[in-house]
Each structure stands twice: as structure tokens, then as C-alpha cells.
Design a protein around this motif. Structure first.
Motif, PDB file in Angstrom:
ATOM      1  N   ARG A  24       0.819  -1.217   0.000  1.00 25.67           N
ATOM      2  CA  ARG A  24       0.000   0.000   0.000  1.00 25.67           C
ATOM      3  C   ARG A  24       0.853   1.268   0.000  1.00 25.67           C
ATOM      4  O   ARG A  24       0.338   2.361   0.226  1.00 25.67           O
ATOM      5  N   GLY A  25       2.149   1.078  -0.196  1.00 29.65           N
ATOM      6  CA  GLY A  25       3.041   2.232  -0.284  1.00 29.65           C
ATOM      7  C   GLY A  25       3.521   2.761   1.043  1.00 29.65           C
ATOM      8  O   GLY A  25       4.099   3.845   1.116  1.00 29.65           O
ATOM      9  N   VAL A  26       3.296   2.002   2.121  1.00 30.83           N
ATOM     10  CA  VAL A  26       3.717   2.445   3.452  1.00 30.83           C
ATOM     11  C   VAL A  26       5.141   1.969   3.706  1.00 30.83           C
ATOM     12  O   VAL A  26       5.457   0.795   3.486  1.00 30.83           O
ATOM     13  N   GLY A  27       5.990   2.865   4.179  1.00 29.95           N
ATOM     14  CA  GLY A  27       7.370   2.487   4.453  1.00 29.95           C
ATOM     15  C   GLY A  27       8.108   3.588   5.171  1.00 29.95           C
ATOM     16  O   GLY A  27       7.499   4.372   5.925  1.00 29.95           O
ATOM     17  N   VAL A  28       9.406   3.668   4.948  1.00 31.01           N
ATOM     18  CA  VAL A  28      10.249   4.657   5.614  1.00 31.01           C
ATOM     19  C   VAL A  28       9.700   6.063   5.351  1.00 31.01           C
ATOM     20  O   VAL A  28       9.418   6.429   4.204  1.00 31.01           O
ATOM     21  N   GLY A  29       9.536   6.822   6.426  1.00 31.89           N
ATOM     22  CA  GLY A  29       9.002   8.170   6.312  1.00 31.89           C
ATOM     23  C   GLY A  29       7.533   8.281   6.657  1.00 31.89           C
ATOM     24  O   GLY A  29       7.015   9.384   6.849  1.00 31.89           O
ATOM     25  N   ASP A  30       6.836   7.139   6.747  1.00 30.49           N
ATOM     26  CA  ASP A  30       5.412   7.147   7.100  1.00 30.49           C
ATOM     27  C   ASP A  30       5.230   6.868   8.585  1.00 30.49           C
ATOM     28  O   ASP A  30       6.049   6.194   9.217  1.00 30.49           O
ATOM     29  N   VAL A  31       4.131   7.385   9.137  1.00 30.07           N
ATOM     30  CA  VAL A  31       3.771   7.143  10.536  1.00 30.07           C
ATOM     31  C   VAL A  31       2.433   6.414  10.568  1.00 30.07           C
ATOM     32  O   VAL A  31       1.476   6.835   9.925  1.00 30.07           O
ATOM     33  N   VAL A  32       2.402   5.311  11.304  1.00 25.93           N
ATOM     34  CA  VAL A  32       1.190   4.500  11.437  1.00 25.93           C
ATOM     35  C   VAL A  32       0.790   4.480  12.909  1.00 25.93           C
ATOM     36  O   VAL A  32       1.620   4.201  13.779  1.00 25.93           O
ATOM     37  N   ALA A  33      -0.478   4.772  13.175  1.00 19.30           N
ATOM     38  CA  ALA A  33      -0.972   4.832  14.549  1.00 19.30           C
ATOM     39  C   ALA A  33      -1.548   3.487  14.964  1.00 19.30           C
ATOM     40  O   ALA A  33      -2.119   2.756  14.148  1.00 19.30           O
ATOM     41  N   LEU A  34      -1.411   3.190  16.254  1.00 20.18           N
ATOM     42  CA  LEU A  34      -1.937   1.936  16.819  1.00 20.18           C
ATOM     43  C   LEU A  34      -2.652   2.244  18.120  1.00 20.18           C
ATOM     44  O   LEU A  34      -2.042   2.706  19.084  1.00 20.18           O
ATOM     45  N   LEU A  35      -3.958   2.008  18.131  1.00 22.48           N
ATOM     46  CA  LEU A  35      -4.813   2.199  19.307  1.00 22.48           C
ATOM     47  C   LEU A  35      -5.391   0.830  19.645  1.00 22.48           C
ATOM     48  O   LEU A  35      -6.344   0.368  19.015  1.00 22.48           O
ATOM     49  N   CYS A  36      -4.806   0.172  20.647  1.00 24.48           N
ATOM     50  CA  CYS A  36      -5.145  -1.232  20.875  1.00 24.48           C
ATOM     51  C   CYS A  36      -4.770  -1.622  22.294  1.00 24.48           C
ATOM     52  O   CYS A  36      -3.688  -1.265  22.769  1.00 24.48           O
ATOM     53  N   PRO A  37      -5.624  -2.384  22.981  1.00 25.00           N
ATOM     54  CA  PRO A  37      -5.264  -2.896  24.312  1.00 25.00           C
ATOM     55  C   PRO A  37      -4.268  -4.040  24.195  1.00 25.00           C
ATOM     56  O   PRO A  37      -3.868  -4.431  23.089  1.00 25.00           O
ATOM     57  N   ASN A  38      -3.865  -4.601  25.321  1.00 23.18           N
ATOM     58  CA  ASN A  38      -2.910  -5.705  25.332  1.00 23.18           C
ATOM     59  C   ASN A  38      -3.579  -6.997  24.894  1.00 23.18           C
ATOM     60  O   ASN A  38      -4.181  -7.712  25.690  1.00 23.18           O
ATOM     61  N   VAL A  39      -3.466  -7.287  23.612  1.00 16.90           N
ATOM     62  CA  VAL A  39      -3.893  -8.557  23.033  1.00 16.90           C
ATOM     63  C   VAL A  39      -2.737  -9.044  22.169  1.00 16.90           C
ATOM     64  O   VAL A  39      -1.877  -8.255  21.760  1.00 16.90           O
ATOM     65  N   PRO A  40      -2.673 -10.350  21.872  1.00 16.16           N
ATOM     66  CA  PRO A  40      -1.554 -10.846  21.076  1.00 16.16           C
ATOM     67  C   PRO A  40      -1.361 -10.130  19.748  1.00 16.16           C
ATOM     68  O   PRO A  40      -0.231  -9.938  19.288  1.00 16.16           O
ATOM     69  N   ALA A  41      -2.455  -9.695  19.116  1.00 16.62           N
ATOM     70  CA  ALA A  41      -2.338  -9.022  17.818  1.00 16.62           C
ATOM     71  C   ALA A  41      -1.566  -7.724  17.906  1.00 16.62           C
ATOM     72  O   ALA A  41      -1.039  -7.244  16.894  1.00 16.62           O
ATOM     73  N   PHE A  42      -1.490  -7.125  19.092  1.00 15.76           N
ATOM     74  CA  PHE A  42      -0.713  -5.895  19.239  1.00 15.76           C
ATOM     75  C   PHE A  42       0.719  -6.132  18.773  1.00 15.76           C
ATOM     76  O   PHE A  42       1.301  -5.302  18.058  1.00 15.76           O
ATOM     77  N   ALA A  43       1.309  -7.257  19.186  1.00 15.36           N
ATOM     78  CA  ALA A  43       2.700  -7.549  18.825  1.00 15.36           C
ATOM     79  C   ALA A  43       2.861  -7.677  17.317  1.00 15.36           C
ATOM     80  O   ALA A  43       3.845  -7.184  16.741  1.00 15.36           O
TER      81      ALA A  43
END
Length: 531
Positions: free
Chosen positions: A62-81
Motif C-alpha cells: 500500500r506504499g507504506v514504508g520509511v518516512g510514514d507514521v502508522v498509529a496503533l490504538l489497541c489494548p494488550n492482546v496478542p495481535a498488538f505484537a
């Protein structure tokens, strides 16, 4: 100036992904990496590495890589890792968001960090979607891990089968994460931590935080917070231990998970220590598997630590650090039961410290032998220290000087043996149950009420000795206002941990000639009232 009493280490010049997962053996790949504490579902290191690569590939496609910022809003579940390390594996930078944030607070962080993609879970989707809409983040850029109509899911992305990309960057300068911290004062700011910062801090902790591969680590402290991110998630994975995830703290569930999953290490913040020491429910569960209870995020009282140790029959230790130091700078080694539990222990390797007299600016010298030094502000220098605050040169200059010394705002003492203790705090930041609460944020909310003429917020101790936000409020002439109304007003505008817990009405907020709130005067007033 003092250096760590440990010998210097060589910090690997590599990405955090390669550092954690590059050297996995076949036997280690088949070990359990993550256990969902709620369901008991297990993820092996082989499965985790595979998922991380697939997610990185989906982002790269999707064109995401160096220079991009991705946000993560997630509780402690295995998928977080999977998502967290997938973002980093793609070359992008992860900004982790407090799961308790309001839509306004989420939007502020997304805007400041410059995030263009956003991962969350369905229970948090309403707030995430409202925040994303303000920034123009489209639904196809808002990934809902467990699925929601109109949004990509984690299963969708992993199912595309894209291989992980080849990425190249300098670990010493490329930003891995942008957690948000209020520093010593003010509103939250993006803390720029590189891959090298994160790698260094795990290496520095290895000699003191004595995890072994057969340990099971209870992960209730949030991964979005630097403490959970480094000391739990990354550190446990590096040591090939198993992380038992818990999405939120509930005492009954906390005790059940420890007992059923035979957790051996339990990382906590001091409020959990209060429950472990005092709550009758503890006696109804088998906690005999616990070897170590390790506290961080706020100061742990020594007497409370001893109560926990004697009740559970385990070692209790604590460490010290800040988001700005990745976070670990000091640790009580888990094999040193002779040290005072209320101390923060020794400097970790490759770390220097100074204690500086806050009045004179002169270094406080450690005692030659025996005894304890005079107090001074703790300054830190080492490879774990941040690059600065994102887009905020003025705040960076206030915190980090030209010689690389980070001014913590905490007042400490040191013994001749190099054992440090935090004795006070210069900074205005309130630590409520390990979470940072910025008085400036609450004051801005308070001043938004039409019946409030002026306001100030400080931290005070509750009945359990934990710090809580207290508001001093000046009411507009002729207005009718009570404490419950004030508390309700703030509650409607901030995350639960930021709520004002106590209100006192006063006639005038003490301020300096420059208009700065004199919090020391308010603290003195509080001390006089409790005397």
C-alpha cells in the motif's frame, strides 16, 4: 558525574526487528511467544514472525514504508505484537495511542504525529473513527483488527500473502516509535525514539532484569506505554519468554490469570501493589508460581514492597526511567534482596548520571564512603536517551542540553555504592496509577467551564498514598458551582485516568509576576491542611 558500575556493553547496530527476531533458532521458533490470558490461545514465535512479515508486506503493498507514521490504538492482546512489529518491519514509524483517550485526544496525537494509517479494535472504533474523520483518514486506511464493516481487518491484510519488503535505514537515526509524553511539564509531545534507542535499552536491562526463556510474564501494563513496550513486550520477546496478555486490569481476572497460567514474572505499577498487599481476594488464589513482582511507572514505597514480598513469597524490585529514556535508566537487580526496596537501584550499563543542585547548578558529589549524598536534580546521558520532541525544538531544548544530558526533573540522592533514590519531583507532571497526567491539560478544560474564573491542578496523595489530581478552583462572581459539577465537567472531556479526583474552592490562584502558577504554594497549602 557518575558512570554505571556495570561494564560498558556493545550495542548491536541493527533494527529492532532484526535484533529481536533475526537470531531465532528452530527450537526457539517453536516456543510459545504470546498467550491470550482471556482465552488461553497461544502464538508461537514462528507464527508471530510469519504474521509480522505478512503485515509488513501488506503495508508495503500500500506504499507504506520509511518516512510514514502508522498509529496503533489497541489494548494488550496478542495481535498488538503483530501490528506493532509489522509497522516497524515495514520501515514505518509507530505511534502508540492510549486506549483510554477521548476522540479529541486521539485526533491531537494523530495530527501531531502525522499519521496516515490507523490500526484499532472494534470496541475502540467509535472514538478512533471520529478522530480519523477529522484528519481525513479514510475508512480503508483505518484497519479494525477484529473486523468491522467497511474497514480492512487484520485477517484481510495477512491473507493477501505479500512478502515482507526489503528496507534500508540507519538504526541510529531512523525513528522506530513516537510514544507521547508530557515530559516535565505541559501537553503531550511526541518522543522521538530510534531503533538504536530501543535496542540499546533492552541490552542495558539484560544484566539486571533476570528473565529467562522458561518464564511466563503477565502483561497487564499497557504496551502503548513505553514501560510496557520495552520492559514487557520487547524485552520478553528478546529473552524468548512467553507473554500472557491482559487487555485491562481487573483484580479478579488478574489473579485468575496469574494462577491458571502460572505466571512467574508480574510487572506492575504501585496501585496494583496496594491490592496485592491488602486485598482479601489475594488469599483465594494460588500465586505460588510468581518469582518476581517488578514495579515501575511511579515510585514504589519500600514498606509496601515488603508487604507484597512477604505475602506472596517473591522478590519485589523496581526500576526507574522515562519515556524520554526508552525508558530504563535504573534497576534494582532481582538478585539483590539486600537493597532497600524504595530505592531505584543502580544505573544500567552505558549510562551516566549527574545530580545537580537546583539552586546553584553545581554538581552534588556522591559520598566518599558510607552515607547518602545531598539531593539534586537527576540528569541522564546514554544511548537510550531520545532524539528530542517531534516538531518542538523549544521543549527539546528545555529537556535535553547541548551536551546530551537529559534533565529529568526528579530529585534524587545516591549512596557511595551507587544506589539511587528518588526523593522529590521538580516537574509538575502527576503520575496517577502510572499514567501521566499533565496539569496544563486539566487546567485548560477547567477554564472552559463558564462558571470557573481560574484554576490550577496539582498532585496530592489519597488514602493509599497514591498521587491523584486535585483542582483548585476560583468561581466566577455570582456563579453557583459545586465540586461534583466540576468533576463531571472534566470527566466529560478527558480520559478516565486524567479525571480530577478532588476539588477545593479558593479565592485566588497564586501566581508569579510572569503569570506562572505557583504550584509550590498550593502544595504548601495542602501540607499545612494535612498537618
Amino acid at each position: 558525574m557518575a558512570r554505571s558500575t556495570y561494564p560498558d556493553l556493545t550495542v548491536p547496530d541493527t533494527s529492532i526487528y532484526d535484533y529481536l527476531f533475526g537470531g531465532l533458532t528452530d527450537a526457539e521458533l517453536d516456543r510459545v511467544a504470546l498467550i491470550d490470558g482471556t482465552s488461553g490461545a497461544e502464538t508461537t514465535y514462528r507464527q508471530l514472525v510469519g504474521q509480522i512479515g505478512l503485515l509488513a508486506g501488506a503495508l508495503a503493498a500500500r506504499g507504506v514504508g520509511v518516512g510514514d507514521v502508522v498509529a496503533l490504538l489497541c489494548p494488550n492482546v496478542p495481535a498488538f505484537a503483530t501490528v506493532f512489529h509489522g509497522i516497524l518491519r515495514s520501515g514505518a514509524t509507530a505511534t502508540t495511542i492510549n486506549s483510554l483517550y477521548t476522540p479529541d485526544e486521539i485526533a491531537n496525537q494523530l495530527t501531531d504525529a502525522g499519521a496516515t494509517w490507523f490500526f484499532t479494535v472494534s470496541p475502540l472504533l467509535p472514538g478512533a473513527k471520529a478522530a480519523a474523520a477529522r484528519l481525513g483518514i479514510a475508512d480503508d486506511h483505518l484497519v479494525v483488527l477484529d473486523g468491522a464493516e467497511g474497514h480492512p481487518s487484520l485477517r484481510d491484510l495477512l491473507g493477501e500473502g505479500h512478502p515482507a519488503p526489503e528496507v534500508s535505514f540507519d538504526p541510529a537515526t531512523h525513528l522506530a516509535v513516537l510514544p507521547y509524553s508530557s515530559g516535565t511539564t505541559g501537553r503531550p509531545k511526541g518522543v522521538m525514539l530510534t531503533h538504536a534507542n530501543l535496542v540499546a535499552n533492552i541490552e542495558q536491562a539484560r544484566g539486571s532484569i533476570g528473565l529467562v526463556p522458561d518464564d511466563r510474564v503477565l502483561a497487564v501494563l499497557p504496551f502503548f506505554h513505553i514501560y510496557g513496550m520495552t520492559a514487557l513486550l520487547n524485552y520478553a520477546l528478546k529473552l524468548r519468554a512467553a507473554l500472557v496478555t491482559m487487555p485491562r486490569f481487573d483484580l479478579v481476572e488478574f489473579l485468575r490469570i496469574i494462577s491458571e497460567h502460572r505466571a512467574t514474572w508480574v510487572f506492575i505499577a504501585p496501585p496494583i501493589a496496594v491490592a496485592l498487599a491488602k486485598h482479601p481476594l489475594v488469599d483465594q488464589h494460588d500465586l505460588s508460581s510468581v518469582r518476581v513482582v517488578f514495579s515501575g511507572a511511579a515510585p514504589l514505597d519500600g514498606a509496601l514492597a515488603e508487604l507484597v514480598a512477604s505475602r506472596i513469597g517473591c522478590t519485589v524490585a523496581q526500576g526507574y526511567g522515562m519515556t524520554e529514556t526508552s525508558p530504563v535508566t535504573h534497576v534494582i537487580p532481582t538478585d539483590r534482596d539486600d537493597l532497600d526496596r524504595s530505592s531505584i537501584g543502580f544505573l544500567v550499563p552505558n549510562t551516566e548520571a549527574r545530580l545537580v543542585d537546583v539552586e546553584t547548578g553545581v554538581d552534588v558529589e556522591p559520598p566518599a564512603d558510607g552515607g547518602t549524598s545531598e539531593p539534586g536534580e537527576l540528569w541522564i546521558r546514554g544511548p537510550q536517551v531520545m532524539q528530542g520532541y517531534l516538531g518542538n525544538a523549544a521543549a527539546t531544548a528545555e529537556m535535553l542540553d547541548d551536551e546530551g544530558w537529559l534533565h529529568t526533573g526528579d530529585i534524587a540522592t545516591v549512596t557511595a555504592d551507587g544506589v539511587y533514590r528518588i526523593v522529590d519531583r521538580l516537574k509538575e507532571l502527576i503520575k496517577y496509577k502510572g499514567y501521566q497526567v499533565a496539569p496544563a491539560v486539566l487546567e485548560a478544560v477547567l477554564l472552559g467551564h463558564p462558571s470557573i474564573a481560574d484554576a490550577a491542578v496539582i498532585g496530592v496523595l489519597d488514602a493509599d498514598g497514591q498521587e491523584v489530581p486535585k483542582a483548585f478552583v476560583v468561581v466566577q462572581p455570582g456563579a453557583d458551582l459545586d465540586a461534583d459539577t466540576v468533576i463531571a465537567h472534566v470527566t466529560a472531556h478527558v480520559a478516565p485516568h486524567e479525571k480530577v479526583r478532588v476539588v477545593e474552592f479558593i479565592e485566588l490562584i497564586p501566581k508569579s509576576s510572569a503569570g506562572k502558577i505557583l504550584r509550590k504554594d498550593l502544595r504548601a497549602r495542602e501540607q499545612a491542611a494535612s498537618a
